[in-house]
Design a protein around this motif. Structure first.
Motif, short mmCIF file in Angstrom:
data_model
loop_
_atom_site.label_atom_id
_atom_site.label_comp_id
_atom_site.label_asym_id
_atom_site.label_seq_id
_atom_site.Cartn_x
_atom_site.Cartn_y
_atom_site.Cartn_z
N GLY A 104 0.77 -1.23 0.00
CA GLY A 104 0.00 0.00 0.00
C GLY A 104 0.80 1.28 0.00
N VAL A 250 -7.90 2.56 7.89
CA VAL A 250 -8.12 1.47 6.93
C VAL A 250 -6.79 0.78 6.67
CG1 VAL A 250 -10.05 2.62 5.76
CG2 VAL A 250 -7.72 2.98 4.91
N GLU A 251 -6.87 -0.43 6.15
CA GLU A 251 -5.67 -1.13 5.71
C GLU A 251 -5.37 -0.70 4.28
OE1 GLU A 251 -3.97 -5.65 4.82
OE2 GLU A 251 -5.99 -5.36 5.65
N ALA A 252 -4.20 -0.07 4.08
CA ALA A 252 -3.84 0.44 2.75
C ALA A 252 -3.48 -0.70 1.82
CB ALA A 252 -2.68 1.42 2.87
N ARG A 253 -4.16 -0.75 0.70
CA ARG A 253 -3.89 -1.77 -0.32
C ARG A 253 -3.39 -1.16 -1.63
NH1 ARG A 253 -5.46 -6.62 1.10
NH2 ARG A 253 -5.32 -7.34 -1.07
N ALA A 288 -10.10 7.29 1.76
CA ALA A 288 -9.85 6.11 2.59
C ALA A 288 -10.45 4.86 1.95
CB ALA A 288 -10.43 6.32 3.99
N SER A 292 -8.26 1.58 0.61
CA SER A 292 -8.56 0.24 1.13
C SER A 292 -8.98 -0.73 0.04
CB SER A 292 -9.67 0.33 2.18
OG SER A 292 -10.91 0.63 1.57
N ASP A 294 -11.99 -0.42 -1.47
CA ASP A 294 -13.43 -0.52 -1.47
C ASP A 294 -14.09 0.36 -2.52
OD1 ASP A 294 -13.40 -2.32 0.59
OD2 ASP A 294 -13.67 -0.82 2.17
#
Length: 296
Positions: A104, A250-253, A288, A292, A294
């Motif tokens: 990320g 959030v988890e950064a992807r 965000a 993530s 999304d």
């Protein structure tokens, strides 16, 4: 064009080639991951996000009259983007951008926007010849501009009667191009969207956080700035008023395009009638969600 656009997106329209891995990477590493090729470039990223928010943006840029350019235009039109004033040049190749991301975060990137730079002010012809406006009846509405344009063209835009009635929304494209925005820093109709590093380059300072970066830009004469600092804070500042928002954890992807998503979501919220606080919250939430994975 089938209808009047809601906003013009001026700048890079190209192919993004992005490699991503969930593993850590250091200089010289060779790691397994995924490589994708997708429509990109700052102006196009902004336009795509604006379209997802229900707006009708028009692309003002250049592509080559080559297979890559024709495929890119078809992809843009398939997303509902207005390509009616896009310059197609048989003598220039379609631009491209290449990046590597790990866990990320951006490891490295190269932006080949040489065709956009070579086309110069030819891409602005629709704002002068009546298709979008003229010097006597300039475009009156929002315009998103990115720093992949040359400093000379950005300086021309700053003084041009073609933009005399426009609401200018400016993004630097990358820290390496942030200083190109200097001609527009004090523009009375410009809103700048930068990150903390870019703000420091524009002001010759080393701001500790987004709030300090925004303060330095306002002190340098900016009418209005929005400054981001990753997961830490986002700031909307103008003389006499500062708003802040903290992005949700959030988890950064992924990271490429996050700033463009922030800017587009903020512009879309304001064009939809949101106040400054609501628009800022909408922008940090959208960025965000994008980081993530999304948000498409």
């Amino acid at each position: 064009m089938t209808q009047r656009p809601d906003i013009l997106c001026i700048g890079s329209v190209l192919w993004d080639i992005i490699g991503r891995t969930d593993l850590p990477m250091a200089l010289g590493n060779d790691k397994p991951g995924r490589i994708v090729q997708v429509p990109g470039g700052v102006a196009l990223n902004i336009a795509m996000t604006l379209r997802r928010f229900g707006l009708a943006p028009a692309l003002v840029s250049v592509v080559g009259d080559d297979p890559a350019g024709r495929e890119l235009v078809a992809a843009c039109e398939g997303m509902g983007l207005d390509c009616g004033v896009l310059t197609v040049d048989p003598d220039l190749p379609t631009d491209q951008y290449m990046a590597i991301e790990a866990q990320g975060t951006l490891v490295a990137a190269l932006a080949d926007a040489h065709s956009l730079e070579a086309a110069g002010d030819r891409i602005l012809a629709p704002l002068a010849d009546g298709r979008l406006g003229s010097a006597e009846a300039p475009w009156a509405g929002p315009v998103a501009i990115d720093g992949n344009l040359t400093e000379a063209l950005l300086a021309e835009i700053a003084d041009s009667p073609l933009f005399a009635a426009a609401d200018l929304r400016i993004a630097p494209a990358s820290p390496g191009k942030a200083e190109r925005l200097r001609p527009l820093l004090r523009h009375p109709r410009a809103t700048l969207y930068v990150n903390r590093e870019e703000a420091g380059l524009l002001t010759g300072t080393r701001p500790a956080n987004a709030a300090a970066a925004a303060e330095a830009l306002v002190a340098a004469g900016a009418r209005r700035v929005l400054v981001t600092a990753g997961a830490e804070m986002a700031v909307d500042a103008r003389p006499g008023r500062t708003l802040t928002a903290v992005p949700p954890p959030v988890e950064a992807r992924r990271i490429t395009g996050a700033g463009d998503t922030f800017m587009a979501a903020h512009v879309a919220a304001e064009l939809g009638g949101a106040g400054p606080e609501e628009a800022l919250q909408s922008a940090v939430a959208a960025a965000a969600a994008y980081v993530s994975g999304d948000l498409a």
